[in-house]
Motif scaffolding. Sequence first.
Motif, short mmCIF file in Angstrom:
data_model
loop_
_atom_site.label_atom_id
_atom_site.label_comp_id
_atom_site.label_asym_id
_atom_site.label_seq_id
_atom_site.Cartn_x
_atom_site.Cartn_y
_atom_site.Cartn_z
N ASN A 1 -111.10 -17.02 -31.24
CA ASN A 1 -110.60 -15.81 -30.58
C ASN A 1 -109.80 -16.18 -29.34
O ASN A 1 -109.70 -17.35 -28.97
N TYR B 1 -99.39 -6.25 -30.53
CA TYR B 1 -98.95 -7.04 -31.68
C TYR B 1 -98.76 -8.49 -31.25
O TYR B 1 -99.13 -9.43 -31.97
N GLU C 1 -101.99 -10.55 -31.03
CA GLU C 1 -102.53 -10.98 -32.31
C GLU C 1 -101.67 -12.08 -32.93
O GLU C 1 -102.20 -13.02 -33.55
N ARG D 1 -102.57 -15.25 -31.14
CA ARG D 1 -103.86 -15.76 -31.61
C ARG D 1 -103.68 -16.54 -32.91
O ARG D 1 -104.22 -17.65 -33.07
N TYR E 1 -114.01 -10.61 -29.48
CA TYR E 1 -112.62 -10.20 -29.76
C TYR E 1 -112.59 -9.41 -31.05
O TYR E 1 -113.32 -9.70 -32.02
N SER F 1 -109.43 -6.83 -33.29
CA SER F 1 -108.10 -6.23 -33.24
C SER F 1 -107.90 -5.31 -34.43
O SER F 1 -108.57 -5.43 -35.46
N THR F 2 -106.96 -4.39 -34.27
CA THR F 2 -106.52 -3.53 -35.36
C THR F 2 -105.03 -3.29 -35.19
O THR F 2 -104.55 -3.09 -34.08
N LEU F 3 -104.31 -3.36 -36.29
CA LEU F 3 -102.86 -3.15 -36.29
C LEU F 3 -102.50 -2.20 -37.41
O LEU F 3 -103.13 -2.20 -38.46
N ALA G 1 -101.86 -0.20 -32.40
CA ALA G 1 -102.59 -1.46 -32.30
C ALA G 1 -103.71 -1.31 -31.28
O ALA G 1 -103.61 -0.51 -30.34
N ALA H 1 -107.02 -3.77 -29.30
CA ALA H 1 -107.68 -5.06 -29.12
C ALA H 1 -108.88 -4.89 -28.19
O ALA H 1 -108.78 -4.19 -27.17
#
Length: 315
Positions: free
Chosen positions: A3, A119, A122, A125, A176, A178-180, A306, A308
Amino acid sequence: MKNIEILGTGRAIPSKVVTNDDLAKIVETSDEWITTRTGIRQRYFCDENESADKLAIKAACKAIESSGLNAQDIGVCICATLSGDYATPSMACMVQRELGLRENIASFDINAACSGFLYGLEVARGMLNGSLEKYALVVGCEQLSRLLDMTDRSTCVLFGDGAGAAVVRLSEDAPYASTLGARGGYEILAEGPGKEPSHIKMQGQDVFKFATSIIPLCIKELEEKSGYSSGDVSKVICHQANERIIDFVVRRMKADPDRFYKNMDRYGNTSAASVPIALDELAESGQLSSGDLLMLVGFGGGLTWAGALIRYAGR
């Protein structure tokens, strides 16, 4: 897959303050009309000596300084923008050159409008996990004043210029999630290129409905993926588009309004820059401590969204 966590932040704001009263002199509007509908009281526009690239470079420099690293430590440079000075070279390439980042690192721009900074986190990452690098620089920067139709009071009162940046590092144990997402649509768009100047246009009611539905969705997905609730985080930082959007979401979710940070009254909507600008304000003012959990939520043109959940590990 490891992460990431936030190590340092920075921001850069143009010198020209544009108040609601200033706009009332050039378009049919008023301070009362703008404030009651948006919560915005002022914004900043670049003058003839300022540009998107210059703002990005300044914010990025501050983020690296606050992280305690130096330019040679950065292994990825990503700039999120829809209003860069050039189609090419990219804003990220100009940041790389001016700050003296290494030449053997990826440097590029992305465009996810107001969700762009998230965005970028991510993407950073993924790139760090696929390399031997440990640190990435992610910048959100906009000069939206160049895209405004100053005769359209429904849009010209909303937007401002600015840049925010963060240095992130890989971590073995950082929480951590995330979603996109994206839903192709024209509710927000910048026209062009073409013979006529490009201008931002917006279908305000559609955007409001979209935003007030997608923010709770992002928060719910982050809670499910991370195991943490919005009550566990120090701050929820949403894209700073409109005060009414955030207030509506807080009431709908029966959430603690003190956890939802707002600064659109001073900056307006700075698109990809709004979340990192808010991050740096919180860090600089001492409202963040190392180890704090944050929820970041973006939404905007594309349509994109998005979220996080990320740890702040700054000093």
